[in-house]
Design a protein around this motif. Structure first.
Motif, short mmCIF file in Angstrom:
data_model
loop_
_atom_site.label_atom_id
_atom_site.label_comp_id
_atom_site.label_asym_id
_atom_site.label_seq_id
_atom_site.Cartn_x
_atom_site.Cartn_y
_atom_site.Cartn_z
N TYR A 1 0.74 -1.37 0.06
CA TYR A 1 0.01 -0.16 0.13
C TYR A 1 0.86 1.39 -0.06
O TYR A 1 0.63 2.22 -0.82
CB TYR A 1 -0.94 0.00 1.20
N PHE B 1 -13.29 11.52 -1.01
CA PHE B 1 -12.51 10.95 -2.23
C PHE B 1 -13.48 11.52 -3.47
O PHE B 1 -13.02 11.58 -4.67
CB PHE B 1 -12.74 9.55 -2.18
N VAL C 1 -7.01 15.29 0.35
CA VAL C 1 -6.81 13.79 0.40
C VAL C 1 -5.95 13.73 1.97
O VAL C 1 -5.84 12.66 2.42
CB VAL C 1 -5.77 13.29 -0.59
N LYS D 1 -12.53 14.78 -4.47
CA LYS D 1 -11.13 14.72 -4.91
C LYS D 1 -11.43 14.08 -6.43
O LYS D 1 -10.70 14.74 -7.28
CB LYS D 1 -10.29 13.86 -4.15
N GLY E 1 -3.82 5.34 -8.33
CA GLY E 1 -5.05 6.20 -7.58
C GLY E 1 -6.14 5.02 -7.38
O GLY E 1 -6.66 5.03 -6.14
N ILE F 1 -6.95 19.48 -3.97
CA ILE F 1 -6.64 18.04 -3.83
C ILE F 1 -5.99 17.41 -2.65
O ILE F 1 -6.71 16.89 -1.91
CB ILE F 1 -6.28 17.47 -5.14
C1 HEM Z 1 -6.37 10.42 -10.78
C2 HEM Z 1 -7.02 9.95 -9.97
C3 HEM Z 1 -6.57 9.81 -8.46
C4 HEM Z 1 -7.12 8.76 -7.71
C5 HEM Z 1 -8.26 7.68 -8.06
C6 HEM Z 1 -6.60 9.07 -6.36
C7 HEM Z 1 -6.81 8.17 -5.07
C8 HEM Z 1 -5.93 8.16 -4.14
C9 HEM Z 1 -6.25 7.42 -2.88
C10 HEM Z 1 -7.34 6.34 -2.70
C11 HEM Z 1 -5.16 7.70 -2.00
C12 HEM Z 1 -5.02 6.90 -0.68
C13 HEM Z 1 -5.54 7.79 0.48
C14 HEM Z 1 -5.11 7.51 1.90
O1 HEM Z 1 -4.35 6.49 1.89
O2 HEM Z 1 -5.55 8.05 2.62
C15 HEM Z 1 -4.55 8.91 -2.68
C16 HEM Z 1 -3.39 9.52 -2.09
C17 HEM Z 1 -3.07 10.54 -2.29
N1 HEM Z 1 -3.24 11.48 -3.51
FE1 HEM Z 1 -4.49 10.79 -4.93
N2 HEM Z 1 -5.56 9.91 -6.14
C18 HEM Z 1 -5.68 10.59 -7.68
C19 HEM Z 1 -5.11 11.69 -8.26
C20 HEM Z 1 -4.39 12.60 -7.29
C21 HEM Z 1 -3.95 13.89 -7.89
C22 HEM Z 1 -4.29 14.35 -9.12
C23 HEM Z 1 -3.14 14.42 -6.69
C24 HEM Z 1 -2.52 15.73 -6.57
C25 HEM Z 1 -2.56 16.73 -7.21
C26 HEM Z 1 -3.11 13.47 -5.47
C27 HEM Z 1 -2.74 13.30 -4.25
C28 HEM Z 1 -2.54 12.40 -3.53
C29 HEM Z 1 -1.78 12.68 -2.09
C30 HEM Z 1 -0.91 13.81 -1.77
C31 HEM Z 1 -1.93 11.25 -1.56
C32 HEM Z 1 -1.38 10.95 -0.10
C33 HEM Z 1 -2.25 11.25 1.13
C34 HEM Z 1 -1.87 10.57 2.46
O3 HEM Z 1 -0.75 10.34 2.50
O4 HEM Z 1 -2.74 10.56 3.32
N3 HEM Z 1 -3.92 12.07 -6.01
N4 HEM Z 1 -5.07 9.00 -3.77
#
Ligand code: HEM
Length: 147
Positions: free
Chosen positions: A9, A88, A142, A91, A73, A138
């Motif tokens: 993960y 989510f 998140v 987001k 993602g 975003i």
């Molecule tokens: C393209 C579709 C995307 C999906 C489906 C997606 C989905 C996710 C999911 C499910 C997580 C895990 C959350 C967690 O563990 O708490 C995550 C983490 C993250 N995502 Fe995405 N994401 C996407 C795009 C993006 C984009 C475009 C950005 C920033 C511009 C981004 C930034 C982040 C960050 C910073 C984390 C880490 C959060 C943490 O550590 O708690 N994501 N993403």
């Protein structure tokens, strides 16, 4: 088994954030290239150089990054059960908007390659603000998960 999934993960999340950075870098750069491109005379050798630079940025950085960000993602969403969470949904809406923005820029690069300059330098600079605003929203969603 559980430890393996947990480790996996964090590798998924690390890969996700790495390619988010590459994708954002490309989304910040491309409109800027358009601004400088449009300052070159339409049929000049410099015009052809800008077309080549834009094509390379799209092909080598932007396209692979958007694919990897989405794939990792979605895997993260399944692994974390994020589908049912409000943060989510918000987001995903923003990321769909960013993906449409990516598509718009890609289409504009095609227009410029055909010599069609339909946006002014000022409009392109304004366009360049979009990913900055989206990224801020975003990352807050998140990390803080406000709802
Ligand atoms: C393209 C579709 C995307 C999906 C489906 C997606 C989905 C996710 C999911 C499910 C997580 C895990 C959350 C967690 O563990 O708490 C995550 C983490 C993250 N995502 Fe995405 N994401 C996407 C795009 C993006 C984009 C475009 C950005 C920033 C511009 C981004 C930034 C982040 C960050 C910073 C984390 C880490 C959060 C943490 O550590 O708690 N994501 N993403």
């Amino acid at each position: 088994m559980h430890d393996t999934l947990a480790t996996l993960y964090y590798w998924l999340k690390a890969g996700h954030i790495i390619f988010v950075i590459f994708w954002m870098a490309g989304l910040f750069m491309l409109p800027r290239l358009f601004v400088y491109h449009q300052e070159a005379a339409p049929d000049s050798p410099e015009n052809a150089v800008w077309i080549d630079r834009e094509r390379k940025l799209l092909k080598i950085i932007l396209m692979p990054s958007i694919v990897v960000v989405w794939v990792l993602g979605i895997l993260l969403a399944y692994a974390s059960g994020a589908w049912s969470q409000g943060w989510f949904h918000a987001k995903l809406l923003l990321v769909l908007g960013l993906s449409a923005y990516h598509g718009y820029l890609s289409a504009y690069a095609g227009k410029l390659a055909r010599g069609e300059r339909t946006l002014t330098g000022k409009q392109l600079r304004l366009l360049n603000e979009v990913p900055g605003i989206a990224v801020a929203l975003i990352v807050i969603l998140v990390i803080i998960k406000p709802f």
